[in-house]
Enzyme design. Sequence first.
Site, PDB file in Angstrom:
ATOM      1  N   ARG A  98      -0.968  15.057  12.670  1.00  0.00           N
ATOM      2  CA  ARG A  98      -0.011  14.624  11.643  1.00  0.00           C
ATOM      3  C   ARG A  98       0.343  15.820  10.759  1.00  0.00           C
ATOM      4  NH1 ARG A  98      -2.123   8.939   9.241  1.00  0.00           N
ATOM      5  NH2 ARG A  98      -0.018   8.797   8.427  1.00  0.00           N
ATOM      6  N   LYS A 155       0.825  -1.219   0.000  1.00  0.00           N
ATOM      7  CA  LYS A 155       0.000   0.000   0.000  1.00  0.00           C
ATOM      8  C   LYS A 155       0.851   1.257   0.000  1.00  0.00           C
ATOM      9  CE  LYS A 155      -1.815   1.808   4.017  1.00  0.00           C
ATOM     10  NZ  LYS A 155      -1.725   3.252   4.236  1.00  0.00           N
ATOM     11  N   ASN A 156       1.812   1.316   0.920  1.00  0.00           N
ATOM     12  CA  ASN A 156       2.518   2.587   1.097  1.00  0.00           C
ATOM     13  C   ASN A 156       3.518   2.873  -0.022  1.00  0.00           C
ATOM     14  OD1 ASN A 156       0.947   3.173   3.258  1.00  0.00           O
ATOM     15  ND2 ASN A 156       2.438   2.575   4.817  1.00  0.00           N
ATOM     16  N   ASP A 195       3.477   0.336  12.229  1.00  0.00           N
ATOM     17  CA  ASP A 195       2.294  -0.223  11.565  1.00  0.00           C
ATOM     18  C   ASP A 195       2.041  -1.683  11.944  1.00  0.00           C
ATOM     19  OD1 ASP A 195       2.004   2.212  10.371  1.00  0.00           O
ATOM     20  OD2 ASP A 195       2.757   1.592   8.408  1.00  0.00           O
ATOM     21  N   CYS A 239      -6.116   7.844   8.528  1.00  0.00           N
ATOM     22  CA  CYS A 239      -6.328   7.270   9.854  1.00  0.00           C
ATOM     23  C   CYS A 239      -6.016   8.313  10.922  1.00  0.00           C
ATOM     24  CB  CYS A 239      -5.420   6.060  10.048  1.00  0.00           C
ATOM     25  SG  CYS A 239      -5.965   4.625   9.143  1.00  0.00           S
ATOM     26  N   ARG A 274      -8.926   0.000   3.600  1.00  0.00           N
ATOM     27  CA  ARG A 274      -7.983   0.980   3.045  1.00  0.00           C
ATOM     28  C   ARG A 274      -6.670   0.305   2.678  1.00  0.00           C
ATOM     29  NH1 ARG A 274      -8.816   6.443   5.639  1.00  0.00           N
ATOM     30  NH2 ARG A 274      -7.192   6.893   4.173  1.00  0.00           N
TER      31      ARG A 274
END
Length: 428
Positions: free
Chosen positions: A122, A22-23, A305, A117, A397
């Site tokens: 952030r 994903k990232n 994570d 999230c 997600r």
Amino acid sequence: MEKFVINGGKPLKGEVTISGAKNAAVAIVAATILCDEPCVLENVPDISDITICMKILSSMGAVVKLVNKNTYFIDTRGIKDPKVPYDLARTMRASTYFLGTLLGRFHNAYVAMPGGCDLGDRPIDQHLKAFASLGAQHELQSGEVHVHANELIGSQIYFDMNTVGGTINAIMAACKAKGLSIIENAAKEPHIVDLANFLNSMGADIRGAGTDVIKIRGVNYLKGITYGIIPDQIEAGTYMVAAAATKGDVIIKNVIPKHLESITAKLRKVGVTVIENDESVEVRVDGPLLKTSLKTMPHPGFPTDMQPQFSTMLTLAEGTSIITDDIFDNRFKYVSELRRMGADISVEGTVAVIQGTGSLQGSPVVATDLRAGAALIIAGLAANGVTEVENIHYIERGYESIDKKLKGLGADIKRVVVPDVDHMRMSS
Ligand code: EPU
């Protein structure tokens, strides 16, 4: 609305194949804006964050075609206006990557302040600092960041902290700047290396990705390529921990074992057998799970994570484990949900103390973010009785077909539609 209903207590057994990261994917999809020709991306995970990225590209004028479930043809040459639609951008943290790519291509970018999230505050001050080093200015107008420059000039970029997103944005903006940029105190995550490999394959000149100094010599033109995204380190880690928590025996395929080293080391420490092969790992539990202590760190340390999933497994271990996670200020929100299932965890600031109880009881719980949701699924798989996990849109997600993959490992997990009226009662 949908929820997962899990009838727990069954060891996971069999094989599972990991999807694209994903990232890495959210960065690489945004980076296609820098490409002067069409490109094809393979091993793109089928997750909702990617659906949003693709919607952003096509709503801005790019041609985006789904070639098959995990392969996209993307031609961004039709994008003329460097403005990401507000409602799409604000739903996802990774929308900040459009700041770097649009700035790189148009010297101008408008992107809503990001959502995603809720892990606490952030900020993006380091991203803006990197853009400023390259000669850009920014303003905040009605919830939208506007970054612009007459031209981007290569420069020294120093990060005050380890920031994955800041490093990615700096690489993308510097890629087409004039001259040499040097990023110091860069993040070293595998998805940063994957982004640099993607850009270099197109003709960029980026050296040192994966170390804390990255040198980028700007280029004028990036050619179209076909590129396969790396496997997802965190999805793989999540299945490793799920196998351990259920005392199962699972072969996790399509992984890069090197990316999993910190997770593998910690699992071994708590008594789990992990066998590394070239592109797979086998995770098996033969004895009791043992206590441990850990602190999350930037790569190559133990990833934040993976903290909720690993902590959840430790509620089933013997003894007291101590977990420190200060990368974000709000990464223990799942703890109150785990307590409903009988977990004994106390949290003081960024430290959690877990008294292993050996078992969990099924209960209705609510996912509070992506990894928290994954942790609650693991809890449900290991618990006695039925667990219902609400708010599964968070989980979707970042985890492709998680219910199907778990069913393939023998889990009793169902996706159930929650009638609106029930949902209103629960959220009131
Ligand atoms: N930070 C600042 N200012 C900045 C940037 C970051 O203060 O300008 C702070 C953050 O608030 C945080 C710390 O620095 O306290 C680290 O943030 P970082 O920039 O590294 O995180 P990110 O880029 O926002 C990415 C992943 C996260 C992952 C973190 C850390 C993506 C899209 N997101 O976030 O992934 O937790 O790096 O590894 O790549 C997830 O996948 O569940 C997830 C949250």
